[in-house]
Design an enzyme around this catalytic site. Structure first.
Site, mmCIF file in Angstrom:
data_model
loop_
_atom_site.group_PDB
_atom_site.id
_atom_site.type_symbol
_atom_site.label_atom_id
_atom_site.label_comp_id
_atom_site.label_asym_id
_atom_site.label_seq_id
_atom_site.Cartn_x
_atom_site.Cartn_y
_atom_site.Cartn_z
ATOM 1 N N TYR A 156 -51.963 76.831 48.018
ATOM 2 C CA TYR A 156 -51.779 77.699 46.853
ATOM 3 C C TYR A 156 -51.765 76.842 45.597
ATOM 4 C CZ TYR A 156 -49.412 81.276 43.915
ATOM 5 O OH TYR A 156 -49.069 82.167 42.932
ATOM 6 N N LYS A 184 -55.588 79.764 47.954
ATOM 7 C CA LYS A 184 -55.310 80.779 46.940
ATOM 8 C C LYS A 184 -55.393 80.076 45.595
ATOM 9 C CE LYS A 184 -51.886 83.981 45.065
ATOM 10 N NZ LYS A 184 -50.485 84.456 45.087
#
Length: 329
Positions: A156, A184
């Site tokens: 992320y 992400k």
């Protein structure tokens, strides 16, 4: 390198679930620490799954879930509840658990706990505040993988919160960790997103991490979105993501235009403050957040209510059109 893990089940639409809390007042109106509201969490999960018409995977205890202020005992209960609800729904919806921390040892402990609780994947944010070198980032993700063997990891990247940006050059090295199957990407830089998508190895995917850039990110190669807005509008957000990934730009643009006021409202203050206001308006939970976040400002409530009213009006019009088509046929 090519992953030996199966293709990640994290394409399409994921929802970064909020963590509902009680009101934070006692019986005589005094202040107390707001507790996790498990009945409200159940309502929220069922809402976003929408009988199979909603999100494709659940993300528990990300930044939207206020993970930084959730205790270990609360964390364990939330993960177990999410897993149980996902199985109960009968759609095989994967559950991804946020385990990010700026201490690698602590991240590994959370990863092992999530694995033992039935998680299908881990969301691991870059260590915040420390500003690690690329070699440190790679070692961090490798350590997490070793703590939860075989469990897929979504790296992320959200430099606005962490002070650490995963550049394409850094991500090339992180992909060498076999369990890192997805990224992400919340840098807000479409050029960076495009390059990350171009360079992702076979079997690995980039996921948009910003609702308002979902269409642009998918256009340059992202394979889905992990969304805040999907807490409020799961069916419409799924329509946007699935149309975009299928190449139906007309439908995707229409969905993006419909959702734009809601997306704007969700980020008028720090996430998840406006989202909590929206969930309260929908009767799904209270608007309570934990300190150091504070309740939504009056102007935020106004913008949230206006955006939700527009969405509800569209839904009424759509239902009427569908009934008319049914009568005509």
């Amino acid at each position: 390198m090519t992953s030996s893990l199966p293709a990640p089940p994290f394409t399409g639409l994921g929802v970064a679930l909020a963590t509902p809390f009680t009101t934070g007042t006692d019986a005589v109106g005094g202040a107390r620490t707001p507790q996790v509201d498990h009945p409200a969490f159940g309502r929220l999960v069922r809402h976003v799954l929408a009988g199979g018409r909603g999100v494709d995977h659940l993300v528990v205890l990300g930044s939207t879930g206020e993970a930084a202020t959730v205790s270990d005992v609360e964390r364990l209960a939330l993960v177990r509840q999410a897993v149980e609800l996902a199985r109960e729904a009968g759609h095989g919806t994967p559950v991804v658990v946020g385990v990010g921390h700026n201490d690698t040892l602590r991240t590994c402990e959370l990863a092992a706990q999530a694995a033992a609780s039935g998680a299908d994947g881990l969301l691991v944010v870059t260590p915040y505040y420390n500003k690690p070198q690329v070699s440190g980032l790679v070692a961090h993700y490798r350590a997490v993988a070793e703590a939860a063997p075989g469990l897929p990891i979504i790296a992320y990247n959200v430099p606005g919160r962490t002070g650490c940006n995963i550049t394409p050059a850094a991500m090339r090295q992180i992909w060498a960790v076999d369990q890192v199957v997805a990224l992400k990407e919340s840098s807000g830089d479409v050029r960076q997103i495009a390059r990350l998508c171009q360079e992702a190895p076979e079997g690995r995917v980039v996921l948009a991490g910003d609702d308002d850039l979902a269409l642009a990110a998918i256009a340059v190669g992202a394979r889905g979105l992990i969304s805040v807005t999907a807490n409020v509008a799961p069916v419409e957000t799924r329509r946007l993501v699935h149309a975009a990934t299928a190449g139906d730009l007309t439908a995707a643009r229409d969905a993006a235009a419909l959702l734009a006021p809601v997306m704007d409202a969700m980020f008028v203050e720090t996430n998840p403050v406006p989202l909590k206001a929206a969930l309260a308006c929908l009767g799904l939970s209270t608007a309570t957040v934990r300190l150091p976040l504070s309740p939504a400002e009056p102007g935020t409530w106004t913008q949230v209510q206006r955006a939700l009213a527009g969405l509800q009006a569209h839904r009424r019009t759509e239902r009427l059109s569908q009934r008319l088509v049914g009568l005509a046929s």
